[in-house]
Design a protein around this motif. Sequence first.
Motif, PDB file in Angstrom:
ATOM      1  N   THR A 187      46.480  65.590 -15.263  1.00  0.00           N
ATOM      2  CA  THR A 187      45.736  64.656 -14.443  1.00  0.00           C
ATOM      3  C   THR A 187      44.346  65.108 -14.130  1.00  0.00           C
ATOM      4  OG1 THR A 187      46.609  65.615 -12.441  1.00  0.00           O
ATOM      5  CG2 THR A 187      47.832  63.770 -13.361  1.00  0.00           C
ATOM      6  N   VAL A 188      43.528  64.145 -13.759  1.00  0.00           N
ATOM      7  CA  VAL A 188      42.182  64.252 -13.201  1.00  0.00           C
ATOM      8  C   VAL A 188      41.383  63.023 -13.614  1.00  0.00           C
ATOM      9  CG1 VAL A 188      40.106  65.573 -12.857  1.00  0.00           C
ATOM     10  CG2 VAL A 188      42.250  66.740 -13.370  1.00  0.00           C
ATOM     11  N   GLY A 189      40.631  62.301 -12.727  1.00  0.00           N
ATOM     12  CA  GLY A 189      39.834  61.189 -13.189  1.00  0.00           C
ATOM     13  C   GLY A 189      38.905  60.513 -12.217  1.00  0.00           C
ATOM     14  N   ARG A 190      37.766  59.951 -12.765  1.00  0.00           N
ATOM     15  CA  ARG A 190      36.796  59.156 -12.003  1.00  0.00           C
ATOM     16  C   ARG A 190      35.914  58.341 -12.927  1.00  0.00           C
ATOM     17  NH1 ARG A 190      35.739  62.834  -6.752  1.00  0.00           N
ATOM     18  NH2 ARG A 190      37.595  64.084  -6.930  1.00  0.00           N
ATOM     19  N   ILE A 191      35.031  57.388 -12.410  1.00  0.00           N
ATOM     20  CA  ILE A 191      34.270  56.503 -13.302  1.00  0.00           C
ATOM     21  C   ILE A 191      32.955  55.903 -12.756  1.00  0.00           C
ATOM     22  CG2 ILE A 191      34.428  54.387 -14.657  1.00  0.00           C
ATOM     23  CD1 ILE A 191      37.331  54.886 -14.984  1.00  0.00           C
ATOM     24  N   LEU A 192      31.978  55.482 -13.685  1.00  0.00           N
ATOM     25  CA  LEU A 192      30.677  54.871 -13.327  1.00  0.00           C
ATOM     26  C   LEU A 192      29.977  54.273 -14.538  1.00  0.00           C
ATOM     27  CD1 LEU A 192      28.516  54.437 -11.123  1.00  0.00           C
ATOM     28  CD2 LEU A 192      27.794  56.745 -11.518  1.00  0.00           C
ATOM     29  N   ILE A 193      29.129  53.180 -14.436  1.00  0.00           N
ATOM     30  CA  ILE A 193      28.543  52.595 -15.650  1.00  0.00           C
ATOM     31  C   ILE A 193      27.323  51.677 -15.488  1.00  0.00           C
ATOM     32  CG2 ILE A 193      29.179  50.584 -17.084  1.00  0.00           C
ATOM     33  CD1 ILE A 193      31.152  52.231 -18.388  1.00  0.00           C
ATOM     34  N   THR A 250      41.730  58.954  -9.624  1.00  0.00           N
ATOM     35  CA  THR A 250      42.355  59.909 -10.540  1.00  0.00           C
ATOM     36  C   THR A 250      42.821  59.203 -11.805  1.00  0.00           C
ATOM     37  OG1 THR A 250      43.083  61.348  -8.749  1.00  0.00           O
ATOM     38  CG2 THR A 250      44.277  61.510 -10.834  1.00  0.00           C
ATOM     39  N   ALA A 251      42.469  59.768 -12.952  1.00  0.00           N
ATOM     40  CA  ALA A 251      42.939  59.268 -14.247  1.00  0.00           C
ATOM     41  C   ALA A 251      43.985  60.214 -14.793  1.00  0.00           C
ATOM     42  CB  ALA A 251      41.770  59.160 -15.224  1.00  0.00           C
ATOM     43  N   THR A 252      44.994  59.661 -15.438  1.00  0.00           N
ATOM     44  CA  THR A 252      46.055  60.448 -16.056  1.00  0.00           C
ATOM     45  C   THR A 252      45.906  60.392 -17.564  1.00  0.00           C
ATOM     46  OG1 THR A 252      47.590  59.977 -14.246  1.00  0.00           O
ATOM     47  CG2 THR A 252      48.556  60.690 -16.330  1.00  0.00           C
ATOM     48  N   ILE A 253      45.903  61.544 -18.223  1.00  0.00           N
ATOM     49  CA  ILE A 253      45.882  61.567 -19.684  1.00  0.00           C
ATOM     50  C   ILE A 253      47.291  61.266 -20.189  1.00  0.00           C
ATOM     51  CG2 ILE A 253      45.542  63.001 -21.741  1.00  0.00           C
ATOM     52  CD1 ILE A 253      43.362  64.493 -20.305  1.00  0.00           C
ATOM     53  N   LEU A 254      47.436  60.156 -20.906  1.00  0.00           N
ATOM     54  CA  LEU A 254      48.731  59.781 -21.457  1.00  0.00           C
ATOM     55  C   LEU A 254      48.986  60.458 -22.794  1.00  0.00           C
ATOM     56  CD1 LEU A 254      48.654  55.942 -20.713  1.00  0.00           C
ATOM     57  CD2 LEU A 254      49.619  57.773 -19.319  1.00  0.00           C
ATOM     58  N   ASN A 255      47.913  60.617 -23.567  1.00  0.00           N
ATOM     59  CA  ASN A 255      48.055  61.190 -24.896  1.00  0.00           C
ATOM     60  C   ASN A 255      46.707  61.713 -25.334  1.00  0.00           C
ATOM     61  OD1 ASN A 255      49.300  61.842 -27.334  1.00  0.00           O
ATOM     62  ND2 ASN A 255      48.731  59.898 -28.275  1.00  0.00           N
ATOM     63  N   GLU A 256      46.698  62.846 -26.032  1.00  0.00           N
ATOM     64  CA  GLU A 256      45.452  63.423 -26.488  1.00  0.00           C
ATOM     65  C   GLU A 256      45.752  64.259 -27.713  1.00  0.00           C
ATOM     66  OE1 GLU A 256      41.636  65.579 -24.379  1.00  0.00           O
ATOM     67  OE2 GLU A 256      43.628  66.284 -23.833  1.00  0.00           O
ATOM     68  N   GLY A 257      44.938  64.107 -28.766  1.00  0.00           N
ATOM     69  CA  GLY A 257      45.259  64.854 -29.965  1.00  0.00           C
ATOM     70  C   GLY A 257      44.148  64.881 -30.985  1.00  0.00           C
ATOM     71  N   TYR A 258      44.461  65.506 -32.099  1.00  0.00           N
ATOM     72  CA  TYR A 258      43.503  65.720 -33.176  1.00  0.00           C
ATOM     73  C   TYR A 258      44.145  65.273 -34.475  1.00  0.00           C
ATOM     74  CZ  TYR A 258      41.018  68.416 -36.764  1.00  0.00           C
ATOM     75  OH  TYR A 258      40.341  68.793 -37.894  1.00  0.00           O
ATOM     76  N   VAL A 315      43.949  54.639 -15.225  1.00  0.00           N
ATOM     77  CA  VAL A 315      43.501  54.757 -13.838  1.00  0.00           C
ATOM     78  C   VAL A 315      44.158  53.634 -13.042  1.00  0.00           C
ATOM     79  CG1 VAL A 315      41.542  54.800 -12.266  1.00  0.00           C
ATOM     80  CG2 VAL A 315      41.273  55.646 -14.600  1.00  0.00           C
ATOM     81  N   PRO A 316      45.134  53.923 -12.172  1.00  0.00           N
ATOM     82  CA  PRO A 316      45.738  52.877 -11.327  1.00  0.00           C
ATOM     83  C   PRO A 316      44.748  52.445 -10.249  1.00  0.00           C
ATOM     84  CG  PRO A 316      47.101  54.882 -11.450  1.00  0.00           C
ATOM     85  CD  PRO A 316      45.742  55.233 -11.956  1.00  0.00           C
ATOM     86  N   ALA A 321      35.470  58.293 -13.239  1.00  0.00           N
ATOM     87  CA  ALA A 321      36.769  58.874 -13.578  1.00  0.00           C
ATOM     88  C   ALA A 321      36.562  60.297 -14.052  1.00  0.00           C
ATOM     89  CB  ALA A 321      37.467  58.050 -14.654  1.00  0.00           C
ATOM     90  N   ASP A 322      37.115  61.249 -13.341  1.00  0.00           N
ATOM     91  CA  ASP A 322      37.090  62.651 -13.752  1.00  0.00           C
ATOM     92  C   ASP A 322      38.423  62.965 -14.413  1.00  0.00           C
ATOM     93  OD1 ASP A 322      35.591  63.642 -10.607  1.00  0.00           O
ATOM     94  OD2 ASP A 322      34.701  62.742 -12.386  1.00  0.00           O
ATOM     95  N   PHE A 323      38.381  63.707 -15.489  1.00  0.00           N
ATOM     96  CA  PHE A 323      39.639  64.110 -16.107  1.00  0.00           C
ATOM     97  C   PHE A 323      39.484  65.492 -16.723  1.00  0.00           C
ATOM     98  CE2 PHE A 323      37.265  61.838 -19.313  1.00  0.00           C
ATOM     99  CZ  PHE A 323      37.483  62.523 -20.493  1.00  0.00           C
ATOM    100  N   THR A 324      40.618  66.157 -16.900  1.00  0.00           N
ATOM    101  CA  THR A 324      40.655  67.491 -17.481  1.00  0.00           C
ATOM    102  C   THR A 324      41.240  67.395 -18.879  1.00  0.00           C
ATOM    103  OG1 THR A 324      40.926  68.523 -15.319  1.00  0.00           O
ATOM    104  CG2 THR A 324      41.536  69.832 -17.238  1.00  0.00           C
ATOM    105  N   THR A 325      40.430  67.669 -19.887  1.00  0.00           N
ATOM    106  CA  THR A 325      40.896  67.585 -21.268  1.00  0.00           C
ATOM    107  C   THR A 325      41.623  68.859 -21.682  1.00  0.00           C
ATOM    108  OG1 THR A 325      40.184  67.372 -23.578  1.00  0.00           O
ATOM    109  CG2 THR A 325      38.634  68.410 -22.069  1.00  0.00           C
ATOM    110  N   THR A 326      42.580  68.697 -22.563  1.00  0.00           N
ATOM    111  CA  THR A 326      43.240  69.858 -23.161  1.00  0.00           C
ATOM    112  C   THR A 326      42.541  70.292 -24.443  1.00  0.00           C
ATOM    113  OG1 THR A 326      44.779  68.478 -24.452  1.00  0.00           O
ATOM    114  CG2 THR A 326      45.460  69.118 -22.221  1.00  0.00           C
ATOM    115  N   LYS A 327      41.473  69.570 -24.822  1.00  0.00           N
ATOM    116  CA  LYS A 327      40.723  69.867 -26.043  1.00  0.00           C
ATOM    117  C   LYS A 327      39.242  70.058 -25.723  1.00  0.00           C
ATOM    118  CE  LYS A 327      44.365  69.001 -28.674  1.00  0.00           C
ATOM    119  NZ  LYS A 327      45.014  70.013 -29.521  1.00  0.00           N
ATOM    120  N   PRO A 328      38.895  71.026 -24.855  1.00  0.00           N
ATOM    121  CA  PRO A 328      37.489  71.163 -24.446  1.00  0.00           C
ATOM    122  C   PRO A 328      36.557  71.466 -25.606  1.00  0.00           C
ATOM    123  CG  PRO A 328      38.774  73.078 -23.762  1.00  0.00           C
ATOM    124  CD  PRO A 328      39.753  72.043 -24.223  1.00  0.00           C
ATOM    125  N   GLU A 329      37.053  72.092 -26.667  1.00  0.00           N
ATOM    126  CA  GLU A 329      36.189  72.416 -27.801  1.00  0.00           C
ATOM    127  C   GLU A 329      35.651  71.161 -28.473  1.00  0.00           C
ATOM    128  OE1 GLU A 329      40.479  72.512 -29.361  1.00  0.00           O
ATOM    129  OE2 GLU A 329      39.377  72.892 -27.508  1.00  0.00           O
TER     130      GLU A 329
END
Length: 285
Positions: free
Chosen positions: A5-11, A50-58, A121-122, A141-149
């Motif tokens: 988890t982690v998330g926020r947003i603006l545009i 807060t945003a939740t990462i549902l899926n993340e990959g390469y 983001v609910p 929306a702030d979020f923490t990625t598992t793929k920072p590279e």
Amino acid sequence: MNRSTVGRILIWGGVMLAGAMLDGAMLGGFIHASPVHAQPSAPQESLALTATILNEGYEPAVDVSGTTLKGVMVEPSGHPDGQAEHQHLYLWLPRQLETRDKRLCLSLNSRDGQYVSQLEVPLGSGPALSSPLEADTVLRADFTTTKPEYYTRYADTPPPHRLAVLAELKADCNPATPRDAVVVAGWQPYAAPPETLSVLVNAGRLEALLAVWLENNLGNRQQQGLRCAPIEAASRIAYDTACELRLSSLHKYGRLLLDDPGRLPSIILRRGGSVAAAVPLELRL
């Protein structure tokens, strides 16, 4: 499925326009505009959720297929901030948007097709969000990625290493659930409504148009066609076409219709003189 988890947003945003023939009918006239984009204003205070990462990959083997619409983003969209695993995304929620019991379902796709991510983001978690919204709202929306590279790579390198964002308002983030609206996303904060937008499309190397409806001060309605431009890249990529929509270029022709279900903007894919697909774009501004 990875759930961190982690998330926020603006545009904020921008756009450009043109016209074309569709099955013998004229989609308005071409509108040509110089590439002058709205510049970001001083950041305004934003609502953070807060945003939740549902899926993340390469995906090392890129297959250019799947959905046509890949992103709707402010222009200039900015870049991922590259601060290790911590990222910040910004969304523009227009006044009168219905948010009750809704979620923002975010799809992130890199142009090289190798990075994909889905977040949600609910909107019910934000006590400041009335429904319908009483005012234009910037959501960060702030979020923490598992793929920072990969975020560092997309922030520091030129095209095609960029991230497209598709932000859909839905009852839930199941892919089969129809969306209620598409809102504009970006990687930097803005303090005014979007002016120029980039609509990023997987056209399968077909010709693509962005068709919009306008209403003049006499109540007459007409369709205008915006010709989209292929993205130059040596190899096949996850999305291959960009459509620019500049709102200031439309105003002299009339009001952009976004609230008529029968006259939604749409992405039109053509092969020669025949239409291969017409994909509705439930845009909210």
